[in-house]
Design an enzyme around this catalytic site. Structure first.
Site, PDB file in Angstrom:
ATOM      1  N   ARG A  51       0.810  -1.224   0.000  1.00  0.00           N
ATOM      2  CA  ARG A  51       0.000   0.000   0.000  1.00  0.00           C
ATOM      3  C   ARG A  51       0.843   1.275   0.000  1.00  0.00           C
ATOM      4  NH1 ARG A  51      -5.595  -0.877   2.444  1.00  0.00           N
ATOM      5  NH2 ARG A  51      -5.656   1.384   2.421  1.00  0.00           N
ATOM      6  N   LYS A 156       1.751 -19.721   5.912  1.00  0.00           N
ATOM      7  CA  LYS A 156       0.987 -20.070   7.092  1.00  0.00           C
ATOM      8  C   LYS A 156       0.755 -18.810   7.914  1.00  0.00           C
ATOM      9  CE  LYS A 156       2.813 -21.373  11.088  1.00  0.00           C
ATOM     10  NZ  LYS A 156       3.754 -20.739  11.996  1.00  0.00           N
ATOM     11  N   HIS A 186       7.698 -23.700   5.927  1.00  0.00           N
ATOM     12  CA  HIS A 186       9.120 -23.524   5.619  1.00  0.00           C
ATOM     13  C   HIS A 186       9.985 -24.655   6.177  1.00  0.00           C
ATOM     14  CE1 HIS A 186       9.451 -21.766   9.664  1.00  0.00           C
ATOM     15  NE2 HIS A 186      10.757 -21.862   9.553  1.00  0.00           N
ATOM     16  N   LYS A 190      13.797 -26.977   4.677  1.00  0.00           N
ATOM     17  CA  LYS A 190      15.084 -27.091   5.371  1.00  0.00           C
ATOM     18  C   LYS A 190      15.840 -28.297   4.827  1.00  0.00           C
ATOM     19  CE  LYS A 190      13.557 -24.939   9.656  1.00  0.00           C
ATOM     20  NZ  LYS A 190      14.411 -23.840  10.053  1.00  0.00           N
ATOM     21  N   GLU A 224      12.897 -23.765  21.052  1.00  0.00           N
ATOM     22  CA  GLU A 224      13.379 -22.445  20.635  1.00  0.00           C
ATOM     23  C   GLU A 224      13.787 -21.637  21.858  1.00  0.00           C
ATOM     24  OE1 GLU A 224      11.224 -20.688  17.103  1.00  0.00           O
ATOM     25  OE2 GLU A 224       9.572 -21.492  18.274  1.00  0.00           O
ATOM     26  N   ASP A 243       0.592 -22.722  16.160  1.00  0.00           N
ATOM     27  CA  ASP A 243       1.741 -22.079  15.523  1.00  0.00           C
ATOM     28  C   ASP A 243       2.785 -23.099  15.055  1.00  0.00           C
ATOM     29  OD1 ASP A 243       3.361 -19.777  14.823  1.00  0.00           O
ATOM     30  OD2 ASP A 243       4.626 -20.273  16.543  1.00  0.00           O
ATOM     31  N   HIS A 248       4.507 -27.541  11.547  1.00  0.00           N
ATOM     32  CA  HIS A 248       5.898 -27.981  11.443  1.00  0.00           C
ATOM     33  C   HIS A 248       6.125 -29.367  12.065  1.00  0.00           C
ATOM     34  CE1 HIS A 248       6.363 -23.998  10.083  1.00  0.00           C
ATOM     35  NE2 HIS A 248       6.636 -23.404  11.231  1.00  0.00           N
ATOM     36  N   LYS A 343       8.746 -22.225  23.387  1.00  0.00           N
ATOM     37  CA  LYS A 343       9.559 -21.012  23.260  1.00  0.00           C
ATOM     38  C   LYS A 343      10.268 -20.749  24.579  1.00  0.00           C
ATOM     39  CE  LYS A 343       7.210 -18.932  19.504  1.00  0.00           C
ATOM     40  NZ  LYS A 343       8.107 -19.309  18.424  1.00  0.00           N
TER      41      LYS A 343
HETATM   42  C1  BG6 Z   1       7.329 -20.101  12.494  1.00  0.00           C
HETATM   43  C2  BG6 Z   1       6.586 -19.842  13.777  1.00  0.00           C
HETATM   44  O1  BG6 Z   1       6.479 -20.751  11.568  1.00  0.00           O
HETATM   45  O2  BG6 Z   1       8.449 -20.920  12.757  1.00  0.00           O
HETATM   46  C3  BG6 Z   1       7.506 -19.186  14.792  1.00  0.00           C
HETATM   47  O3  BG6 Z   1       5.479 -18.998  13.513  1.00  0.00           O
HETATM   48  C4  BG6 Z   1       8.752 -19.999  14.984  1.00  0.00           C
HETATM   49  O4  BG6 Z   1       6.835 -19.006  16.023  1.00  0.00           O
HETATM   50  C5  BG6 Z   1       9.401 -20.337  13.641  1.00  0.00           C
HETATM   51  O5  BG6 Z   1       9.653 -19.250  15.779  1.00  0.00           O
HETATM   52  C6  BG6 Z   1      10.535 -21.329  13.820  1.00  0.00           C
HETATM   53  O6  BG6 Z   1      11.226 -21.464  12.616  1.00  0.00           O
HETATM   54  P1  BG6 Z   1      12.775 -21.796  12.591  1.00  0.00           P
HETATM   55  O7  BG6 Z   1      13.088 -21.910  11.143  1.00  0.00           O
HETATM   56  O8  BG6 Z   1      13.469 -20.660  13.290  1.00  0.00           O
HETATM   57  O9  BG6 Z   1      12.935 -23.078  13.337  1.00  0.00           O
END
Ligand code: BG6
Length: 496
Positions: A51, A156, A186, A190, A224, A243, A248, A343
């Site tokens: 925008r 996502k 994603h 990897k 994480e 999430d 994942h 986390k």
């Molecule tokens: C994302 C989540 O899809 O993946 C995040 O929304 C998370 O909360 C992240 O931190 C982790 O990805 P990676 O590649 O850092 O392991």
């Protein structure tokens, strides 16, 4: 080992949401790195759309700065940067309105034919919230901006539950074929996640033992150290279940548990993953532990306290979840899968541990000790594989057994020092351009994953489940240990 770079034909890529965080941190840096690697040819057009009003010069200048920030100045050769910026243009556009669409049509109008009658690949990257997916798809159509070579990429979260995921699928299906829709997870991009398939299906060694007869249980951990600062609103509505677990960890589970597909082809692979999801049993609330990070006593610092960070002292959103899952099929009946993610844990570590059963009989007697093999697949960091093997403890004094690791670090085995593996986004974006959907989620797969997740969330809500506090920097709530201890098992450590 130098990775092979196969250049693609010039293509068009429009990034909707070009000034947003994901575009700046991941998508545009990934494109730049592929350009530097020689994969993106001159003649490619990358169009940022958002925008905000920017002149072309201002946008390019901002992009140059953000690339420097996100890639580290050392990674950038000035000459390459200048060449890359020549491919990039910018259009100020309203995804929900009329502004900017004519300009986009004009920018894309020439050069539709690549060579002869082949259409030029056209990628629309929806790096925007899901509420804009429908309006963007509609406008692309009504402005005649789609053809058989069009692909759209969506991020996502793909829905918040089964009903919303179905709605999104229906909306997109109203404008595009499934073969044109690339849903990103994603984790599938990897390097080591793809290695899961190579290890399983490229070797004779593991597959015969890969079942409930020989595998005692499997642990999947995605730990994480980061918290939720900066994404409070989104996270408070999602929690670790939506999430991370629904997508994942679910994908990792599928790759570990699926049957060998007949070939490495998008639908063959996705059919097998879908069968795993459909064979998952519902998870009972007492097989689930949720947690919320809180500061260790006396600790002060930013984002050590989940409730404070999200500004809701009564929040019942989990920043940690552990659960025990069962797959009801011939291969896995009786083998539990323990999954956990959280986390603000002790270390950043994504690991899959395949714990084999004890040998059926110890010929060395009980005093030699009992040992079972254990395959550890490290997804990040320190990517690699360790197989623990039982040997004789060296020295005199009879036969005592011990475990030694057969250890392979992918970095040591594969890369000249300092070589960087392609980021997940680099691989995934180039797969879109090449038209390979293997590493993208199909609509039915996403719906099946929500179909498993929804009742779990509903069960927890009906029970009024409140997440247990755990100290920031720890391995998570103590109750997660009980989940395994009840089965006479233990979590493997969370180590960097
Ligand atoms: C994302 C989540 O899809 O993946 C995040 O929304 C998370 O909360 C992240 O931190 C982790 O990805 P990676 O590649 O850092 O392991």
């Amino acid at each position: 080992m130098v990775s092979r770079v196969i250049p693609v034909a010039p293509f068009d890529l429009v990034v909707f949401g070009a000034t947003g965080d994901l575009a700046q941190r991941k998508i545009l840096p990934a494109l730049f790195r592929r350009f530097c690697a020689g994969q993106i040819p001159h003649g490619t057009r990358i169009i940022g759309a958002a925008r905000s009003a920017f002149s072309l010069d201002d946008y390019r200048q901002n992009l140059a700065q953000s690339l420097k920030k996100n890639l580290g100045t050392t990674a950038i050769e000035d000459e390459k940067l200048v060449q890359f910026l020549q491919l990039v243009s910018y259009i100020s556009l309203d995804g929900n309105g009329a502004a900017g669409w004519r300009a986009l049509s004009a920018a894309l109008s020439d050069g539709q034919e690549q060579s002869g009658s082949e259409l030029r690949v056209q990628v629309y990257y929806f790096s925007v919230g899901p509420s804009l997916f429908g309006p963007l798809a509609e406008r692309l159509h009504s402005h005649g901006l789609t053809n058989a070579a069009t692909r759209i990429v969506v991020e996502k979260p793909f829905g918040h539950d089964l009903a919303s995921a179905r709605d999104l699928n229906r909306t997109l299906a109203g404008h595009f074929d499934e073969g044109q829709i690339y849903r990103i997870d994603h984790y599938l991009g990897k390097e080591t996640v793809q290695n899961l398939m190579a290890v399983r299906f490229g070797n004779m060694l593991f597959e015969p033992l890969w079942n409930s007869q020989y595998v005692d249980h499997i642990q999947i951990t995605v730990a994480e150290t980061v918290g939720v600062l900066g994404r409070e609103d989104y996270y408070e509505r999602s929690g670790a279940m939506r999430d991370m677990m629904q997508n994942h960890l679910m994908q990792l589970l599928c790759l570990i548990a699926m049957e060998p597909p007949a070939k490495f082809d998008p639908d063959a692979v996705r059919d097998e993953k879908l069968k795993v999801i459909r064979a998952l049993d519902p998870v009972e609330p007492y097989h689930i532990v949720r947690g919320q990070y809180a500061p260790a006593s006396g600790a002060v610092g930013r984002d050590l306290n989940y409730r404070e960070t999200v500004g809701n002292q009564r929040s019942s959103t989990e920043s940690y979840i552990a659960l025990k899952a069962h797959i009801s099929n011939w291969r896995w009946a009786g083998t539990p899968f323990y999954l956990r993610t959280g986390k603000r844990l002790k270390a950043r570590s994504s690991v899959i541990n395949v714990m084999f059963k004890d040998a059926p009989h110890s010929i060395f007697g009980e005093e030699a000790g009992r040992h079972a093999n254990h395959l550890k697949i490290r997804l990040q960091p320190n990517e690699g594989i360790t197989l623990s093997v039982t040997i004789k403890e060296p020295g005199p004094g009879g036969m005592r057994l011990m475990d030694v690791p057969l250890d392979m670090s992918f970095a040591e085995a594969l890369g000249p020092k300092g070589s960087e593996a392609a980021d997940a986004y680099e691989r995934l974006i180039m797969d879109v351009v090449r038209g390979n959907q293997t590493l993208f989620m199909r609509g039915d797969e996403v719906e099946a994953a929500w179909g498993w997740t929804d009742p779990i969330i509903a069960g927890l809500q009906a029970r009024g489940d409140v997440p247990k506090p755990y100290e920031s920097g720890s391995v998570g709530p103590g109750d997660a240990d009980l989940l395994l201890r009840r089965d006479q098992r233990e979590w493997r450590g969370i180590n960097p």
